[in-house]
Design a protein around this motif. Structure first.
Motif, PDB file in Angstrom:
ATOM      1  N   THR A   1     -29.603  18.544   7.240  1.00  0.00           N
ATOM      2  CA  THR A   1     -30.915  17.954   7.475  1.00  0.00           C
ATOM      3  C   THR A   1     -31.885  18.920   8.153  1.00  0.00           C
ATOM      4  O   THR A   1     -31.615  19.426   9.246  1.00  0.00           O
TER       5      THR A   1
ATOM      6  N   HIS B   1     -39.835  12.340   7.956  1.00  0.00           N
ATOM      7  CA  HIS B   1     -39.333  13.507   8.674  1.00  0.00           C
ATOM      8  C   HIS B   1     -40.480  14.251   9.357  1.00  0.00           C
ATOM      9  O   HIS B   1     -40.264  15.321   9.937  1.00  0.00           O
TER      10      HIS B   1
ATOM     11  N   ASP C   1     -32.747  18.148  13.199  1.00  0.00           N
ATOM     12  CA  ASP C   1     -32.975  16.915  12.441  1.00  0.00           C
ATOM     13  C   ASP C   1     -34.172  16.182  13.040  1.00  0.00           C
ATOM     14  O   ASP C   1     -34.137  15.736  14.180  1.00  0.00           O
TER      15      ASP C   1
ATOM     16  N   HIS D   1     -30.365   8.458  10.842  1.00  0.00           N
ATOM     17  CA  HIS D   1     -29.834   9.809  11.012  1.00  0.00           C
ATOM     18  C   HIS D   1     -29.044   9.946  12.308  1.00  0.00           C
ATOM     19  O   HIS D   1     -28.183  10.813  12.414  1.00  0.00           O
TER      20      HIS D   1
END
Length: 335
Positions: free
Chosen positions: A141, A252, A265, A287
């Protein structure tokens, strides 16, 4: 109905051709994937088909606007749009993602198969390729090896804008293969899932043919079939695709991060997408705890996918559900 006794999805092994984690500083552009070469005929065909899938819904939307200018949308279109959006959307979130990718629960064989079919009708790729790519995303990630990180081109403004486009849709045109033998061997060993994967082209035709046929049958006219095809078929596919891709890109870059994730991440929670994504945009918790069957764990966080899993559990169609516990949530929350 008996439940399957299969094992959990295997942990994703690292790609041997990627740099070790400590060599990435979290801000620089990712290193090149390898020597650049011209596209083969097969790769050019892949890009052309991908471009058609991405662009066709927008062409259809323009056509729909032209056809329906000055008219009301038929109630049949709205009904079929909602039904197909929910069925195919839950196929992706509950079936492809929480079930097959992360093993958040064990499903009875008919339900496992049905969800794989429903997810395949979303036009997001065959089930085995989808799962393999997503497992690779979790293994790397937001660092080199991630197939669709918005940080691929660094963290400066120009790189971020380029990375946002890459994470949303650009990565689809790279035709970067993720080996299913490495990332989804459990699905390759599953006869039912292999059959669904092979049937993907037919299911893409079916996901458009069904709205057309139902619209015609309910409305009694071919025009009802055409408008149902446009709204409950192509436009529905486009909306669900872009909502899913927005989880890759926007979730993200924008939003809150109340839970700790691995180094580099940057997965976030983005509430405006929660309902349309069936709870997938509570991405930060996902996540932080990828196998959790519920992603929206705080007050007011709507998670329709978790509600569907709960319903299946009560019906006896799934078991061994990995519901989050207070202690597990507290251990991952930022202090």
């Amino acid at each position: 109905m008996s439940l399957v006794s299969g094992t959990r999805p295997p942990a994703s092994p690292p790609l041997t051709d990627q740099p070790p984690p400590e060599s990435y500083d979290g801000t620089s552009p990712f290193p090149p994937d390898g020597p650049q070469r011209g596209r083969s005929g097969g790769e050019r065909l892949y890009v052309m088909v991908t471009a058609l899938i991405v662009a066709l819904p927008f062409v259809a939307l323009g056509l729909a606007g032209w056809l329906l200018w000055g008219r009301l949308v038929h109630p049949v279109d709205v009904l079929l749009f909602a039904v197909f959006y929910v069925v195919t959307g839950l196929g992706v979130t509950v079936g492809f993602h929480r079930g097959l990718t992360h093993g958040s629960y064990r499903a009875a064989r008919p339900l496992r198969y049905a969800l794989a079919v429903a997810g395949s009708m979303s036009f997001q790729g065959d089930v085995i390729g989808w799962v393999a790519t997503h497992r690779r995303h979790h293994a790397f990630t937001d660092r080199p090896g991630d197939p669709h990180s918005p940080y691929r081109y660094g963290t400066r403004l120009r790189g971020q804008l380029r990375g946002l486009l890459h994470a949303h849709v650009g990565w689809l045109f790279r035709n970067e293969q993720t080996p299913a033998e490495r990332y989804a061997p459990d699905l390759l060993a599953d006869r039912d899932i292999r059959a669904v994967s092979r049937a993907f082209p037919m299911l893409c035709v079916l996901t458009l043919a069904l709205p057309f046929g139902l619209g015609w049958a309910i409305g009694g006219s071919w025009l009802y079939g055409v408008t149902a095809l446009l709204w409950a078929g192509i436009v529905r596919v486009a909306l669900l695709q872009h909502v899913t891709w927005s989880v890759n890109s926007l979730c993200h870059m924008i939003g809150e991060r109340p839970f700790r994730t691995r180094r580099h991440d940057r997965a976030t929670n983005l509430w405006p997408l929660a309902l349309l994504s069936f709870g997938e945009s509570w991405h930060n918790l996902h996540h932080a705890d990828p196998t959790s069957a519920r992603h929206g764990v705080d007050r007011g966080q709507v998670d329709p996918s978790a509600a569907a899993i709960r319903l299946f559990e009560r019906l006896g169609w799934v078991d061994d559900v990995r519901w989050p516990t207070r202690s597990r949530i507290a251990a991952r929350r930022r202090s």
